[in-house]
Design a protein around this motif. Structure first.
Motif, mmCIF file in Angstrom:
data_model
loop_
_atom_site.group_PDB
_atom_site.id
_atom_site.type_symbol
_atom_site.label_atom_id
_atom_site.label_comp_id
_atom_site.label_asym_id
_atom_site.label_seq_id
_atom_site.Cartn_x
_atom_site.Cartn_y
_atom_site.Cartn_z
ATOM 1 N N ILE A 109 0.844 -1.208 0.000
ATOM 2 C CA ILE A 109 0.000 0.000 0.000
ATOM 3 C C ILE A 109 0.874 1.250 0.000
ATOM 4 O O ILE A 109 0.617 2.201 -0.751
ATOM 5 C CB ILE A 109 -0.962 -0.023 1.206
ATOM 6 N N GLY B 203 -6.666 -0.371 4.434
ATOM 7 C CA GLY B 203 -6.599 0.811 3.594
ATOM 8 C C GLY B 203 -5.813 1.940 4.214
ATOM 9 O O GLY B 203 -5.586 1.988 5.427
ATOM 10 N N LEU C 203 -11.084 -0.946 5.304
ATOM 11 C CA LEU C 203 -12.135 -0.640 4.343
ATOM 12 C C LEU C 203 -13.070 -1.842 4.319
ATOM 13 O O LEU C 203 -12.945 -2.738 3.498
ATOM 14 C CB LEU C 203 -11.545 -0.401 2.944
ATOM 15 N N GLY D 136 -6.099 0.521 -0.970
ATOM 16 C CA GLY D 136 -6.390 -0.630 -0.120
ATOM 17 C C GLY D 136 -5.878 -1.915 -0.731
ATOM 18 O O GLY D 136 -5.609 -2.004 -1.924
#
Length: 189
Positions: A5, A82, A68, A95
């Motif tokens: 991420i 996320g 999320l 995410g």
């Protein structure tokens, strides 16, 4: 997952520097088109929550790291880890599905449970065997001492090869029985 991420967030920063909101939209569309495994989620929103691009339906209420748990279009229903960050006039959301981590965690948990059950059964089995051996030796001691009390002064306890505490006690009892036999012989003489 956090590393992946963070890498995507850095790429979004680079796209924003290179071409602003238009480049962010292009990056998000290209990323979603090339990552067809539905493990990734991208979202670009205005600060008021209006969606601009991506497969995330609504702007999450948190900033920074969070889950999320809804609103990821095309996802498999598993929760997504996320990251949400304001970027100029927009908000970016990146995410990654936690399905793989959940599967690994469940696999490890299942393995630990099986290992625990096997170890428990093994411990009970070993305890039973050891207890049985001690019970057998104590029964022999009981029968031998009963025979001595009935007048059989020649009987002795068998000494096993295990050389454990019960064998040591049996040696001591045999020594006492030898002395008792000597005393009885002296008294007869």
């Amino acid at each position: 997952i956090r590393s992946a991420i963070t890498g995507d967030v850095n790429l979004l920063h680079d796209a924003n520097v290179a071409g602003g909101e238009g480049e962010l939209i292009n990056f998000i569309h290209d990323s979603l088109a090339t990552r067809s495994d539905r493990q990734f989620a991208f979202g670009l929103f205005k600060r008021d929550g209006r969606p601009i691009a991506g497969n995330i339906d609504s702007l999450p209420r948190f900033r920074g790291w969070g889950e999320l748990d809804h609103g990821v279009g095309g996802g498999d229903g598993s929760p997504f880890l996320g990251y949400v960050e304001a970027l100029d006039d927009d908000v970016i959301v990146v995410g990654h599905s936690q399905r793989a981590m959940s599967a690994i965690s469940n696999s490890i948990l299942g393995s630990l449970i099986v290992a625990g059950v096997v170890q428990g059964i093994a411990a009970i089995g070993i305890g039973y065997v050891l207890n049985r051996q001690v019970s057998v030796k104590l029964a022999v001691i009981d029968r031998t001492l009963d025979a001595v009390s009935r007048g059989n002064g020649d009987i002795r306890l068998p000494i096993g090869h295990a050389n454990d505490q019960i064998d040591h006690v049996s040696e001591q009892i045999n020594a006492h029985l030898d002395r008792l036999s000597d005393y009885m012989a002296s008294m007869r003489n």
